[in-house]
Design an enzyme around this catalytic site. Structure first.
Site, mmCIF file in Angstrom:
data_model
loop_
_atom_site.group_PDB
_atom_site.id
_atom_site.type_symbol
_atom_site.label_atom_id
_atom_site.label_comp_id
_atom_site.label_asym_id
_atom_site.label_seq_id
_atom_site.Cartn_x
_atom_site.Cartn_y
_atom_site.Cartn_z
ATOM 1 N N LEU A 36 -27.865 -52.310 -29.245
ATOM 2 C CA LEU A 36 -26.591 -52.990 -29.480
ATOM 3 C C LEU A 36 -25.452 -52.392 -28.655
ATOM 4 C CD1 LEU A 36 -26.570 -53.794 -33.298
ATOM 5 C CD2 LEU A 36 -26.794 -55.374 -31.371
ATOM 6 N N CYS A 37 -25.508 -51.056 -28.402
ATOM 7 C CA CYS A 37 -24.406 -50.448 -27.652
ATOM 8 C C CYS A 37 -24.407 -50.941 -26.201
ATOM 9 C CB CYS A 37 -24.449 -48.928 -27.728
ATOM 10 S SG CYS A 37 -25.971 -48.221 -27.114
ATOM 11 N N THR A 38 -25.607 -51.222 -25.651
ATOM 12 C CA THR A 38 -25.668 -51.784 -24.298
ATOM 13 C C THR A 38 -25.008 -53.163 -24.285
ATOM 14 O OG1 THR A 38 -27.666 -50.597 -23.685
ATOM 15 C CG2 THR A 38 -27.221 -52.619 -22.487
#
EC number: 6.2.1.64
Lengths: 520, 444
Positions: B209-211
């Site tokens: 999700l951080c990407t």
């Protein structure tokens, strides 16, 4: 158009719009429409070929209702070609459908020119003699030929084309061509912008692995007389030494995983080597665009490429900040474009030399060629007449002795049944009362065939011989569906010029659900 | 009878069914009874009426099977038409199972195909018991696992640890992706079940999700951001429906905007659909090849008319053709199909402590909530109904060793509402495990 794209969505994702266009312009002829021919055609009609023509003289019989889905009870006693044609047409209205109520064997004799109108001919359930005649006609008229045979629980598929060039072979394991072992100036100057030992942890873990590998290899060379690490382990140690473990750095994980490509960059594959060394790459005015581009590729590799083919320009995803990655991607793309331009220049010079300036090759074609340069393939099929008369006996003899599977024996027996039919005017095992005699007749014909080919003394497993007789030339629906399915798949590869078709004779053993491609 | 209408209709198949052979299955007895039993007695269930299912129904009907059921919860979509040959443009929107059954019955006289337009979990487990062979034409691992647990639940073992032959329900499974596919035959208790070789199925690709949120780099990252993050923020309360064109268009538009913001190009509507719906490319030929392989193996299981294939057939059609079988091994400790998952228990352990130990065991994580325990058909502890619970409750304080007649090892059957079938546990008693093991055996 929208509906067409929706209908073909799941296959457009495989062979693309240009592959689909190639299918939609193809004219396919199927000889004999038993279950093998009908099933092969069914898959092609669903996929959306341009048109098909069925050639078959027989009438729908009761037995057809037990093994062919593309006939119905209402057509019992009527033309099989007509019935199959009508039921296939229902599957896809945009495909042109025709039939000729005549036997393929008769048509070969009476009207060989008939075949010139097709892109590809699928010959199903035909024996050696008419196949030889058909191949001769197809080669003369530059029509691709696919042969398919279902025989009880055995099958055979064979392609016969003079030459088939493939730009988009789309191999399963595509090699990443990143040139990390010798970065070009633009890439090098971008790498020089990075300080991979930065104390900013967030930057440290967002530098793309390609940059890390180039930097670390460079540092190693500086302290090792300009030499790269002797093995991957040493290089990985050097990489590990620069990472910050407590930061759990994904970019370093990726660098470790890809470390080997710095030491072992992709080499020129044997298939590409064969294409480059092919005599057809000495081009003249009659050469095809493909060979002109191969010739240009050779010049590129000898000059600008310094031994390497053009860069394809694609890079894998890398854990990194967006802007680092996008900049890197643009550098690769720019280099790929520059390589295309260089190859384009060679193409133009060659065209001039051979007096073809007036019909240039579009840049889009050259670009596609360059992008796939590492995976070019050329397929040339042995003529059936060579295969049938060749001294391939010793190779078969070796296979029969070594190979644990029964495929080589099935190959010999599938040829022997045609000799049986030529001798006795029927296939072995069609009458219950003559099974035992047929087993020994078939066996002596098969042994004779092996002897004629120079493979005398090889033994054929008894149980396989008797199974072939047990099959009595029956066409089992499931086997026909598999053999026809494989034939249609090979047609798609040939028509779209994508993927690599079978190179040899494909033998299918439905008893064990296994196959083997024989090169004899 | 259809067969008597046209005596030569099955002439080709009869070569295999009426004649003795040398390469045949165990106990093969050629004769007209084989076709009669295919036509009248044997019941086959086809799960899935999609790319493989359509082919399977045709192949089985033309292999002599007279009674086929088909179950599928889907309706026909335009994108099915490039391979699901039983469907036409005017069928779009109708239930696949119903249309497929009708078409096959129309074409192949004498065959009965019963459609079931529902989810596989909606059927009672006993529904599956009624079929002799179950053939799977599915595209999801979850559905395969479910059916696997159903048939492994039917399996019973003899005292000597060998499977009770009458409880073995054969499964035949096919799968395809583009030019590749597989076919396999599962005899639970004899050959590896799905659970024994889950590793054959590659893990799904997901993006961190951080990407997606911070460092998108590819068109897929932009699309998944719009799909997984932005939708929930901008269209709160609306549930996303991948089949709603307006929803898909919205995702596409947002993804394009995000791409522009991050300088990422190459986002197309087709790619958006592919990423969001996790579309697997599919073509007619691979489906035909894999389905016919499965149908032929089904015919072999039903009649023994030829040798069966080894466990697992791999098909690759991209570079030439590879079709090879691979013999995998069973997992001797498989929680689905083994005679008993080994569990070591202290000699002083009570039934209650044993149940607690099971609940802590990582191998049974998420599979057990309120286990009931039986031994050789005797209920040691039943969680329900209340009458039985009360009757068996006193056992909880008794020593398990005593409850198992003082034997040093034995198999307990565990039932739980979270299990589709039964969990067989092979208990071995050890001395002095108690103090060391209670913390570690449970584990994560």
């Amino acid at each position: 158009m929208a509906q067409r794209n929706n209908k073909y969505d799941r296959q457009l994702r495989i062979w693309g719009e240009h592959g689909q266009t190639a299918l939609e312009t193809a004219r396919v002829c199927v000889l004999n429409c038993g279950p093998t021919g009908s099933e092969a055609l069914k898959n092609l009609v669903l996929g959306g070929i341009g048109s098909f023509t069925i050639v078959d003289a027989s009438k729908v019989s009761a037995a057809d209702l037990g093994n062919n889905y593309l006939v119905d009870w209402e057509s019992l006693g009527q033309s099989k070609a007509k019935s199959v044609c009508a039921l296939l047409q229902e599957l896809n209205e945009s495909v042109g459908a025709k039939f000729v109520e005549e036997s393929p064997e008769a048509l070969l004799e009476s009207n060989p020119a008939f075949f010139a109108q097709f892109t590809l001919v699928i010959a199903t359930q035909m024996t050696e003699a008419p196949l030889l005649k058909l191949e001769e006609i197809c080669r003369q008229q530059k029509v691709m030929l696919v042969i398919a045979r279902s025989y009880g629980l055995a099958g055979l598929v064979r392609i016969s084309v003079t030459e088939h060039d493939i730009i988009e072979s789309k191999p399963d394991n595509k090699v990443e061509d990143l040139r990390l072992h010798k970065p070009w100036p633009e890439l090098q100057s971008y790498v020089d912008e990075f300080d991979i030992d930065t104390q900013d942890h967030n930057i440290h873990k967002h530098i793309p692995f390609a940059i890390l590998l180039i930097k670390i290899a460079e540092d190693w060379k500086k302290s090792h007389d300009g030499k790269l690490p002797a093995n991957v382990r040493l290089f990985k140690e050097a990489i590990t030494a620069r990472r910050r473990v407590e930061e759990d750095e994904d970019n370093y994980n990726e660098a470790l995983k890809s470390a080997y490509i710095v030491l072992f960059p992709p080499s020129i594959s044997s298939q590409l080597r064969a294409v480059l060394e092919d005599k057809a790459s000495d081009v003249d005015a009659s050469s095809s665009d493909f060979w002109i581009m191969v010739s240009a590729l050779k010049q590129f590799m000898a000059n600008e490429g310094q031994g390497e083919p053009p860069l394809d320009g694609a890079i894998p995803d890398m854990h990194s900040f967006t802007d680092y990655y996008i900049k890197l991607q643009k550098i690769y793309q720019a280099r790929a474009e520059a390589d295309v331009t260089a190859v384009e220049g060679h193409v133009a010079r060659i065209l001039k030399q051979i007096g073809r300036e007036s019909s240039p090759i579009p840049r889009s074609t050259i670009k596609l060629f360059c992008k796939n340069a590492r995976n070019l393939r050329v397929l040339r099929c042995k003529m059936l007449s060579d295969e049938f008369s060749s001294r391939s006996g010793p190779e078969l003899q070796r296979l029969l002795a070594v190979e644990e599977s029964s495929h080589p024996a099935l190959y010999v027996l599938l040829r022997a049944v045609d000799h049986f039919a030529a001798t006795y005017n029927r296939f072995p095992g069609v009458f219950d009362g003559e099974m035992e005699e047929d087993v020994s007749r078939l066996k002596s014909l098969a042994v004779g065939l092996l002897n004629d080919m120079g493979g005398g003394g090889a033994s054929l497993p008894e149980d396989v011989v008797s199974e072939i007789c047990r099959f009595g030339a029956g066409e089992i629906h499931c086997v026909a569906s598999i053999v026809g399915g494989i034939a249609s798949q090979e047609c798609i590869k040939l028509l779209t010029r994508q993927f690599t078709p079978i190179q040899g004779t494909f033998i299918y053993n439905a008893m064990s659900a296994t196959s083997l491609v024989l090169n004899v | 009878m259809a067969a008597s209408l046209a005596p030569t209709r099955w002439a080709d198949l009869d070569r295999l069914l009426l004649r003795p052979g040398n390469l045949v299955g165990p106990g093969f007895e050629p004769g007209p009874e084989l076709l009669e039993s295919l036509q009248n007695d044997l019941r086959v269930l086809v799960i899935g009426a999609g790319g493989l299912g359509c082919e399977l129904l045709k192949d089985l009907a033309l292999s002599g099977f007279g009674h086929i059921d088909v179950i599928d919860m889907d309706t026909i979509d335009v994108s099915n038409l490039n391979r699901q040959f039983l469907f036409r443009m005017q069928d779009v929107g109708k239930p696949k199972a119903e249309v497929a059954a009708e078409r096959v019955m129309q074409r192949v006289k004498g065959v009965t195909v019963v459609p079931h337009f529902c989810r596989i979990e909606e059927k009672d487990v006993s529904f599956y018991q009624d079929f002799h062979i179950i053939v799977l034409g599915l595209d999801s691992l979850e559905a395969r696992s479910y059916i696997n647990s159903v048939v492994c639940g039917f399996l019973e073992y003899e005292e000597d640890g060998s499977p009770d032959q009458s409880t073995i329900k054969p499964l035949v499974d096919g799968g395809t992706e583009g030019f590749k596919g597989h076919a396999r035959v599962i005899f639970p208790g004899i050959t590896p079940c799905f659970h024994c070789s889950l590793w054959l199925f590659p893990p799904q690709i997901t993006f961190p999700l951080c990407t997606l949120a911070e460092t998108p780099r590819s068109p897929a990252h932009c699309i998944e951001y719009a799909h997984l993050i932005q939708w929930g923020q901008d269209r709160q309360g609306e549930s996303f429906d991948a089949d709603n064109p307006e929803h898909m268009k919205w995702i596409y538009d947002q993804a394009v905007k995000r791409g522009e913001q991050f300088n990422i190009s190459g986002i197309t509507y087709s790619l958006t659909q592919g990423v969001v719906k996790n579309i697997v490319p599919a073509i007619a030929s691979t489906n035909a090849i894999v389905a016919a392989t499965c149908a032929l193996e089904t015919l072999k299981i039903a009649t023994m008319c030829s040798t069966g294939m080894e466990v697992y057939m791999q098909y690759t059609g991209t570079e030439g053709i590879y079709m090879r079988t691979v013999p995998h091994d069973k997992d001797p400790n498989c929680i689905m199909c083994s005679p008993g998952v080994p569990v070591e228990v202290d000699t002083t352990c009570t039934l209650q402590k044993f149940i607690d130990q099971l609940l802590k065991d990582s191998r049974f994580k998420l599979k057990l909530s309120k286990p009931s325990v039986s031994y050789h058909g005797d209920n040691l502890y039943m969680q329900a109904p209340p009458v039985l619970e009360e009757m068996t409750r006193p056992n909880l304080e008794l020593s398990l060793l005593t409850l198992m007649d003082g034997k040093t090892s034995g198999v307990l059957n565990i039932n739980d509402r979270r299990l589709t079938g039964v969990l067989r546990v092979r208990v071995t008693f050890k001395e002095g495990l108690d103090s060391v093991d209670m913390d570690t055996a449970g584990g994560g």
